[in-house]
Design a protein around this motif. Sequence first.
Motif, PDB file in Angstrom:
ATOM      1  N   VAL A 106      10.384 -35.472  28.179  1.00 11.33           N
ATOM      2  CA  VAL A 106      10.834 -35.328  29.560  1.00 11.33           C
ATOM      3  C   VAL A 106      11.542 -33.981  29.635  1.00 11.33           C
ATOM      4  N   ASP A 107      10.930 -33.029  30.330  1.00 11.43           N
ATOM      5  CA  ASP A 107      11.368 -31.641  30.325  1.00 11.43           C
ATOM      6  C   ASP A 107      12.008 -31.256  31.649  1.00 11.43           C
ATOM      7  N   GLY A 108      13.178 -30.606  31.554  1.00  8.97           N
ATOM      8  CA  GLY A 108      13.836 -30.077  32.739  1.00  8.97           C
ATOM      9  C   GLY A 108      13.598 -28.580  32.871  1.00  8.97           C
ATOM     10  N   ASN A 109      14.661 -27.839  33.194  1.00  5.73           N
ATOM     11  CA  ASN A 109      14.571 -26.406  33.404  1.00  5.73           C
ATOM     12  C   ASN A 109      15.133 -25.696  32.173  1.00  5.73           C
ATOM     13  N   ALA A 110      14.265 -25.050  31.393  1.00  4.63           N
ATOM     14  CA  ALA A 110      14.689 -24.428  30.141  1.00  4.63           C
ATOM     15  C   ALA A 110      15.639 -23.260  30.374  1.00  4.63           C
ATOM     16  N   ALA A 111      15.551 -22.622  31.534  1.00  2.21           N
ATOM     17  CA  ALA A 111      16.417 -21.475  31.823  1.00  2.21           C
ATOM     18  C   ALA A 111      17.776 -21.899  32.354  1.00  2.21           C
ATOM     19  N   ASP A 112      17.854 -23.062  33.004  1.00  2.70           N
ATOM     20  CA  ASP A 112      19.117 -23.501  33.613  1.00  2.70           C
ATOM     21  C   ASP A 112      19.112 -25.021  33.722  1.00  2.70           C
ATOM     22  N   ALA A 113      19.794 -25.682  32.783  1.00  2.00           N
ATOM     23  CA  ALA A 113      19.784 -27.144  32.741  1.00  2.00           C
ATOM     24  C   ALA A 113      20.493 -27.773  33.926  1.00  2.00           C
ATOM     25  N   MET A 144      18.404 -30.596  30.848  1.00  2.00           N
ATOM     26  CA  MET A 144      18.727 -31.299  32.079  1.00  2.00           C
ATOM     27  C   MET A 144      20.190 -31.702  32.079  1.00  2.00           C
ATOM     28  N   THR A 145      20.672 -32.125  33.242  1.00  2.00           N
ATOM     29  CA  THR A 145      22.042 -32.602  33.418  1.00  2.00           C
ATOM     30  C   THR A 145      22.015 -34.085  33.745  1.00  2.00           C
ATOM     31  N   LEU A 146      22.788 -34.871  33.011  1.00  2.00           N
ATOM     32  CA  LEU A 146      22.908 -36.303  33.268  1.00  2.00           C
ATOM     33  C   LEU A 146      24.246 -36.535  33.967  1.00  2.00           C
ATOM     34  N   ASP A 147      24.196 -36.997  35.186  1.00  2.00           N
ATOM     35  CA  ASP A 147      25.397 -37.164  35.999  1.00  2.00           C
ATOM     36  C   ASP A 147      25.887 -38.610  35.911  1.00  2.00           C
ATOM     37  N   ALA A 148      26.897 -38.826  35.050  1.00  2.00           N
ATOM     38  CA  ALA A 148      27.507 -40.153  34.892  1.00  2.00           C
ATOM     39  C   ALA A 148      28.858 -40.208  35.591  1.00  2.00           C
TER      40      ALA A 148
END
Length: 372
Positions: A106-113, A144-148
């Motif tokens: 599961v890939d997010g944004n490699a330049a800016d997580a 990526m950012t996980l918002d908990a």
Amino acid sequence: WGDVLNEYLGVGHDASGHNTGVRTVLTADTTFYVATTGNDSTGDGSVGNPWATLQYTLNFVCSKLDLTGFNVHVQLVDGTYTGASSGPGFSSLMAPGTQFYSGIFVDGNAADATKVVITENASWPGSIFYLNLSPNVSFNFQNMTLDASNLSVDSSGPFYVYGDAGSQLVTNGTIRVIGNTGTGVGTSGDIFNASFGCQVQVNGNFIIEGGTFDFFFLSSQGTLFCNAVVTLNSTPHIGAFVILQPQGIGCFAVFTGSFSGGATGQKFLIQGNGSFVDVSSIAGSDLSTLPGSTAGQISNGQYICTKGTYGQVSTPGMIVADLMDPANLSAGSRAFVTDANTTLALGIGTTVVGGGSNKVPVYSDGTNWIIG
């Protein structure tokens, strides 16, 4: 015979778990796309016609595909998404008895997580990713950012994973975890909660942004290998950075990464019949280099460090050439080497070979030292 053939090839299921026939067998690595502008009903997962939710995509992968040693990438376009669980049919991602090893990335944004944000899982409140892992399949999350920051209940937190031996959760690239802001219920849960034989490997850059967490790693029969650069911003409070539970027979945790910033809470709590290896520590639980404001504690199991002695064992990190002859050891004996020629994710289940720079756990099968 039809039922037998379907079982052998891997039976597909819909979202309700109903049999939909034989799975599509992959013949190459495959990428699916997810975007906030996509559509789960009319999309096909292509870059020009993406799906809308991560949950739909994982349901499709877990119920429709036989990976047969190939990898699936799920590329998230910049935006905010709700978390997800492993889809129905996860246990049939590859045909029974297969020796292949596959990955779901599961890939997010490699330049800016910060551009890809994942929030609470609607199906499992209190968690972001709630995954039942399949043997010989690695779930990988990166950039990526996980918002908990506002979980509705104090439960499992960002990563809740369980699965049989050979299953694996891996983080790479940059992962940011945002802790609670005081508006949620309880805490932001456990950053990693692993059980039932699954392995967690934390690599790359792992950033914790404030908040209150129960644990960084909670294990009941799970295994952790952390080789990440861990950054703690805004002094998060963590109940215990590592905890091996009383029922955690065989659980194991290894830290070979580095830490910057600080946290309040206990450094570690070892209650189960497992081992905890703090490779960068010095002698004594109160001198552990793990984050925390109070000393670690052992009521069972063992603490292993490489720059002194504490508890029952002191052992240095070793190279493959230093391993004892596995024929002279009982099957299941474990060690940790620092010069494997392949990573844990790529080499799991194979005989370890030295000469590289990868830090991996190994175990004796009575004949060879096996990565895993």
